[in-house]
Design a protein around this motif. Structure first.
Motif, mmCIF file in Angstrom:
data_model
loop_
_atom_site.group_PDB
_atom_site.id
_atom_site.type_symbol
_atom_site.label_atom_id
_atom_site.label_comp_id
_atom_site.label_asym_id
_atom_site.label_seq_id
_atom_site.Cartn_x
_atom_site.Cartn_y
_atom_site.Cartn_z
ATOM 1 N N ALA A 82 7.520 -9.849 13.029
ATOM 2 C CA ALA A 82 8.204 -10.710 12.062
ATOM 3 C C ALA A 82 7.900 -10.238 10.636
ATOM 4 N N LEU A 83 6.634 -9.906 10.379
ATOM 5 C CA LEU A 83 6.267 -9.439 9.030
ATOM 6 C C LEU A 83 6.906 -8.089 8.733
ATOM 7 N N LEU A 84 6.909 -7.213 9.716
ATOM 8 C CA LEU A 84 7.582 -5.910 9.522
ATOM 9 C C LEU A 84 9.048 -6.135 9.177
ATOM 10 N N GLY A 85 9.687 -7.055 9.895
ATOM 11 C CA GLY A 85 11.105 -7.334 9.667
ATOM 12 C C GLY A 85 11.360 -7.831 8.259
ATOM 13 N N ILE A 86 10.463 -8.672 7.760
ATOM 14 C CA ILE A 86 10.639 -9.202 6.403
ATOM 15 C C ILE A 86 10.437 -8.082 5.372
ATOM 16 N N LEU A 87 9.408 -7.239 5.589
ATOM 17 C CA LEU A 87 9.158 -6.131 4.654
ATOM 18 C C LEU A 87 10.258 -5.079 4.741
ATOM 19 N N ASN A 88 10.934 -5.037 5.889
ATOM 20 C CA ASN A 88 12.046 -4.109 6.049
ATOM 21 C C ASN A 88 13.201 -4.477 5.115
ATOM 22 N N GLU A 89 13.261 -5.755 4.732
ATOM 23 C CA GLU A 89 14.313 -6.187 3.802
ATOM 24 C C GLU A 89 13.957 -5.809 2.369
ATOM 25 N N SER A 90 12.707 -6.071 1.975
ATOM 26 C CA SER A 90 12.242 -5.675 0.634
ATOM 27 C C SER A 90 10.722 -5.792 0.561
ATOM 28 N N PRO A 91 10.083 -5.004 -0.323
ATOM 29 C CA PRO A 91 8.628 -5.082 -0.479
ATOM 30 C C PRO A 91 8.226 -6.460 -1.017
ATOM 31 N N LYS A 92 7.043 -6.930 -0.602
ATOM 32 C CA LYS A 92 6.592 -8.245 -1.057
ATOM 33 C C LYS A 92 5.081 -8.301 -1.092
ATOM 34 N N HIS A 93 4.526 -9.174 -1.937
ATOM 35 C CA HIS A 93 3.093 -9.404 -1.838
ATOM 36 C C HIS A 93 2.837 -10.550 -0.864
ATOM 37 N N GLY A 94 1.552 -10.726 -0.501
ATOM 38 C CA GLY A 94 1.192 -11.641 0.582
ATOM 39 C C GLY A 94 1.822 -13.013 0.482
ATOM 40 N N TYR A 95 1.792 -13.596 -0.700
ATOM 41 C CA TYR A 95 2.261 -14.964 -0.811
ATOM 42 C C TYR A 95 3.784 -15.070 -0.644
ATOM 43 N N VAL B 85 2.589 -0.158 7.343
ATOM 44 C CA VAL B 85 2.900 -0.587 5.969
ATOM 45 C C VAL B 85 1.942 0.125 5.002
ATOM 46 N N GLU B 86 2.361 0.203 3.740
ATOM 47 C CA GLU B 86 1.449 0.660 2.696
ATOM 48 C C GLU B 86 1.617 -0.273 1.505
ATOM 49 N N TYR B 87 0.731 -0.148 0.514
ATOM 50 C CA TYR B 87 0.866 -1.082 -0.607
ATOM 51 C C TYR B 87 0.600 -0.412 -1.947
ATOM 52 N N ASP B 88 1.165 -1.019 -3.009
ATOM 53 C CA ASP B 88 0.843 -0.659 -4.385
ATOM 54 C C ASP B 88 0.034 -1.789 -4.974
ATOM 55 N N THR B 89 -0.937 -1.432 -5.791
ATOM 56 C CA THR B 89 -1.696 -2.472 -6.456
ATOM 57 C C THR B 89 -1.090 -2.725 -7.827
ATOM 58 N N VAL B 90 -0.761 -3.976 -8.074
ATOM 59 C CA VAL B 90 -0.163 -4.337 -9.350
ATOM 60 C C VAL B 90 -1.179 -5.126 -10.160
ATOM 61 N N GLU B 91 -1.433 -4.625 -11.387
ATOM 62 C CA GLU B 91 -2.390 -5.338 -12.235
ATOM 63 C C GLU B 91 -1.728 -6.565 -12.833
ATOM 64 N N GLN B 92 -2.506 -7.638 -12.908
ATOM 65 C CA GLN B 92 -1.991 -8.842 -13.563
ATOM 66 C C GLN B 92 -2.965 -9.209 -14.668
ATOM 67 N N SER B 93 -2.454 -9.645 -15.815
ATOM 68 C CA SER B 93 -3.316 -9.867 -16.978
ATOM 69 C C SER B 93 -4.340 -10.979 -16.747
ATOM 70 N N ASP B 94 -3.866 -12.137 -16.246
ATOM 71 C CA ASP B 94 -4.773 -13.269 -16.167
ATOM 72 C C ASP B 94 -5.334 -13.524 -14.777
ATOM 73 N N LYS B 95 -4.773 -12.832 -13.769
ATOM 74 C CA LYS B 95 -5.226 -13.072 -12.394
ATOM 75 C C LYS B 95 -5.731 -11.763 -11.790
ATOM 76 N N TYR C 148 3.263 -5.059 -0.659
ATOM 77 C CA TYR C 148 3.387 -4.295 0.581
ATOM 78 C C TYR C 148 4.807 -3.799 0.789
ATOM 79 N N ARG C 149 4.910 -2.546 1.348
ATOM 80 C CA ARG C 149 6.237 -2.098 1.779
ATOM 81 C C ARG C 149 6.119 -1.386 3.118
ATOM 82 N N ILE C 150 7.219 -1.331 3.824
ATOM 83 C CA ILE C 150 7.227 -0.758 5.166
ATOM 84 C C ILE C 150 7.275 0.767 5.080
ATOM 85 N N THR C 151 6.561 1.479 5.977
ATOM 86 C CA THR C 151 6.605 2.950 6.008
ATOM 87 C C THR C 151 7.722 3.392 6.958
ATOM 88 N N PRO C 152 8.109 4.680 6.931
ATOM 89 C CA PRO C 152 9.116 5.158 7.887
ATOM 90 C C PRO C 152 8.699 4.900 9.341
#
Ligand SMILES: Nc1ncnc2c1ncn2[C@@H]1O[C@H](COP(=O)(O)OP(=O)(O)OP(=O)(O)O)[C@@H](O)[C@H]1O
Ligand SMILES: [Mg+2]
Lengths: 238, 197
Positions: free
Chosen positions: B6-19, B53-63, B69-73
């Protein structure tokens, strides 16, 4: 909104068959309010149809009181009762009770024709009802030219045409395939929820009963269970 | 059930963070399946370990930083294969907890097991009412949405989303129905066993 539509007080019904008496209902006390959708379940012979007939005033109880919309129906004379029923009750019979010599359209229009209206004045109304049950193309067929499920749908359209505030239905989806049955059940749910119509439906099918607000189970003429959904929160299967 | 797919299917639509993933999951499947954020992160870790899956780390100023996360081939391949494969058939009722209780049914007294069957029946029936009520509301919401929609694309999307939600509720309802029929059958058999004179 929450007017009492049906009140049964200690209602019993015993049929006499020669010398043996058959207790069909024993000591039923029940209140149903406006806009409620009630399902009646129970084994064959448990008294479901009898209960519906007593509520409609088609059968007198042996003892006890029945009132509809605050009126004590079993002390009305036949004329008063007929008039009252025409205005307040739509009934879908277990055996459809369609008139064999009339077309589908005429059968649907019947409740209005009995009210002395002319067919040409109510034709469009009857057609609209047939449309709802998806049978417009069969409007000129007589019951013996219709399938069982189609006859059932004619009976449903007939019960709905006078817009009665109370709908009593005995196995209304028994002969229908699951999609057609679901459409009828959704329609009934909508009538109750959105138009404050009160519905009492007898069924053997748990899936059909689940459309109701409450399920009443009969066993040997007695109420053995009244069931409502546990909570309004959305269900979770682990 | 397969959280992983189910999670793979959702990431297959677009990359997302956990929440966001949890929100998308709730939106699609939440009617029938509740999942906590913890389960989502454990599953993501597993998927990452398997290279799906693999992920990019995104910096946030206050958090604290967040992982998107995004799906790999390989993940796409695994998901696509899973999506069209039929399920393995397992003998469901043999694992049924109620069946196990039945196995330990006393030999002298039918009442406790009949009471249990009745209570279980009521629970399934009540659940079926809740599920059916959801169906009614989905039907009503779709009706309203359809009257407001203007394009055929919009209408088709609304119908499609309705069909998916309905399918999910239908399967739960049919399972509940099977359980109810089974219980009724058990009840008849047990009554025959104990009360046949
Ligand atoms: N007119 C009648 N005369 C004598 N007995 C009757 C009559 N109508 C019904 N009964 C009996 O009353 C009992 C209840 O019948 P009823 O038709 O209410 O059952 P039901 O629950 O509707 O069953 P089903 O699911 O088979 O339609 C049965 O035992 C039936 O034989
Ligand atoms: Mg009956």
């Amino acid at each position: 909104m929450h007017t009492k539509v049906i009140t049964l007080k200690s209602v019993s019904k015993t049929y006499l068959q020669g010398k043996t008496s058959i207790p069909a209902l024993s000591n039923i006390t029940l209140t149903i309010s406006g806009g409620e959708f009630i399902a009646i379940m129970g084994a064959s012979g448990s008294g479901k149809s009898t209960l519906l007939h007593v509520i409609a005033g088609l059968t007198n109880p042996t003892t006890g009181e029945v009132s509809l919309f605050g009126k004590d129906i079993h002390h009305m004379n036949d004329n008063q009762l007929t008039l009252f029923r025409r205005e307040h009750v739509g009934f879908i019979f277990q055996s459809f009770n369609l008139l064999p010599t009339m077309t589908a359209l005429e059968n649907v229009a019947l409740p209005l024709l009995i009210g002395r209206k002319k067919l040409r004045d109510v034709r469009s109304q009857a057609e609209a009802m047939l449309e709802i049950v998806d049978l417009k193309s069969r409007q000129h067929h007589r019951p013996d030219e219709l399938s069982g499920g189609q006859q059932q749908r004619v009976a449903i359209a007939r019960a709905l045409i006078n817009q009665a505030p109370l709908l009593l239905a005995d196995e209304p989806t028994g002969n229908l395939d699951s999609k057609t049955g679901e459409d009828i059940l959704l329609l009934m749910r909508e009538l109750a929820s959105n138009q404050n119509r009160t519905i009492v439906m007898v069924t053997h099918d748990p899936k059909a009963a689940a459309y109701a607000d409450k399920i009443i189970t009969l066993s040997d003429g007695q109420i053995i269970e009244e069931l409502s959904p546990l909570s309004t929160q959305s269900p979770t299967l682990s | 059930m397969s959280v992983k797919h189910a999670l793979l299917g959702i990431l297959n639509e677009s990359p997302k963070h956990g929440y966001d993933l949890k929100r998308a999951f709730d939106d699609k499947l939440g009617d029938l399946w509740s999942l906590n954020v913890g389960q989502i992160y454990t599953t993501l870790e597993r998927l990452h370990g398997e290279g799906l899956v693999e992920y990019d780390t995104v910096e946030q100023s206050d958090k604290p930083d967040k992982k998107v996360y995004r799906i790999t081939p390989t993940g796409k391949d695994v998901f696509e294969t899973w999506r069209i494969s039929p399920l393995k058939v397992e003998p469901r009722s043999l694992r049924d907890e109620l069946f196990i209780k039945l196995v330990f049914m006393g030999s002298s007294d039918a009442e406790p097991i009949l009471t249990l069957i009745q209570a279980q029946y009521s629970a399934y029936m009540a659940q079926m009412m809740v599920l059916t009520n959801r169906k009614f509301h989905i039907e009503q919401e779709a009706k309203v949405a359809l009257t407001k929609s203007t394009t055929t694309d919009d209408k088709h999307r609304i119908e499609r989303e309705k069909v998916i939600k309905m399918a999910l509720l239908d399967v739960a309802i049919f399972h509940a129905e099977a359980d109810i029929r089974w219980l009724r059958q058990c009840e008849v058999r047990i009554k025959e066993l104990y009360f046949k004179s």
